[in-house]
Design an enzyme around this catalytic site. Sequence first.
Site, PDB file in Angstrom:
ATOM      1  N   SER A   1      56.815   6.322  10.868  1.00 23.15           N
ATOM      2  CA  SER A   1      57.239   7.560  11.544  1.00 23.15           C
ATOM      3  C   SER A   1      56.629   7.635  12.942  1.00 23.15           C
ATOM      4  O   SER A   1      57.296   8.003  13.906  1.00 23.15           O
ATOM      5  CB  SER A   1      56.799   8.793  10.754  1.00 23.15           C
TER       6      SER A   1
ATOM      7  N   LYS B   1      61.299   7.091  20.205  1.00 23.59           N
ATOM      8  CA  LYS B   1      62.233   8.190  20.487  1.00 23.59           C
ATOM      9  C   LYS B   1      61.809   8.961  21.738  1.00 23.59           C
ATOM     10  O   LYS B   1      62.636   9.215  22.610  1.00 23.59           O
ATOM     11  CB  LYS B   1      62.270   9.126  19.275  1.00 23.59           C
TER      12      LYS B   1
ATOM     13  N   GLN C   1      60.776  14.201   9.861  1.00 31.49           N
ATOM     14  CA  GLN C   1      60.470  12.789   9.606  1.00 31.49           C
ATOM     15  C   GLN C   1      60.253  12.549   8.109  1.00 31.49           C
ATOM     16  O   GLN C   1      59.499  13.253   7.463  1.00 31.49           O
ATOM     17  CB  GLN C   1      59.201  12.380  10.364  1.00 31.49           C
TER      18      GLN C   1
END
Length: 311
Positions: A48, A55, A99
């Site tokens: 994650s 991201k 997440q």
Amino acid sequence: MTSKIIDGRQFANDYLEKILKPRCEFFLQNYNKLPKLSTILVGSNPASESYIKLKEKFFSNLCVESEVFRLPENTSEKELIEFIEKQNNDDSIDGILVQMPLPSHIDSDTIIETILPSKDVEGLSPNNVYAWAKAIPNLVPATALGVLALLRYYKIPLEGKHVVVVGRSMIVGKPVSHLLLKENATVTMCHSRTKPLEEYTKQADILIAAVGRPHLIKEGMIKESAVVVDVGVNFEEGKLIGDVDFDDLQKTASYISPVPGGSGPATVCMLASNLLLAFELKRVKGSDEQQSCLREYYANYETIGENGFCI
Ligand code: NDP
């Protein structure tokens, strides 16, 4: 034979410049507002963390707002639900991403069902799952879209091809299988009880590995000239590696995606596309306009010319 590399970074940069940035400029001119994503991470998980880092870096090149909320590991299910409900009601937020995996004391299905379907940029809420299972354009899990977009970017024929997907999760294996069925591929899904796995993987024209087992797919498990897309994100001694032994398969595969630099950047890119889609669907009025907006986003995943896009 040496494989051609399925370069997720090149794809993501191209998509960013040709599709996403012009769309954001259009939003600024027409709505005087930009999309906002809220990411919620409960506790900590190396995959994650790596995804959030990728991201945030990608989103920093795009005029969108992105905020990451880090909640402690001991956050209760009730507290997380209340947190999401506040964001459902916050008009400034267009997309919500929780997440996964969540700590074991929180039921992930309950959490997914709490997210407003129109803000569910991961495409996992019941309405959105129904849509992608029925091949109706809507918000589809970004990793699955990323795999499809990469295959299209490299003009890999799909119709009539035998695709073997290893992994049957809701976030990758199932949606990618549905997307490829829609492309008229013949899809076989494998999982932890598939025995022997290599009997199936060897039949694949296109093999997609979405398992979470470092280097599960090795030499001797694919046929000559197969296309291999590695979705796996695993950490061994702090190093990021995929589900596929890239060095082993590089001589046999016709195309192969590396880890890192393959499916990860494509996923982030499609997450951004989903965010833009969620933002735009909120603003277009009437079902005809919504349908044409959805069709347009789906057309973005079609390719024309040498690695070009059609919109
Ligand atoms: P899940 O753990 O939810 O699912 C894993 C799947 O693999 C299950 O269907 C499981 O089978 C199957 N499996 C496990 N072991 C074997 C085995 N030995 N042989 C065959 N199948 C097996 O994982 P996710 O789908 O969420 O993620 C898969 C991988 O993709 C992970 O490494 C994850 O980090 C990565 N990922 C990468 C993303 C990206 O952007 N590149 C995004 C999301 C995930 P069963 O159903 O029987 O248990």
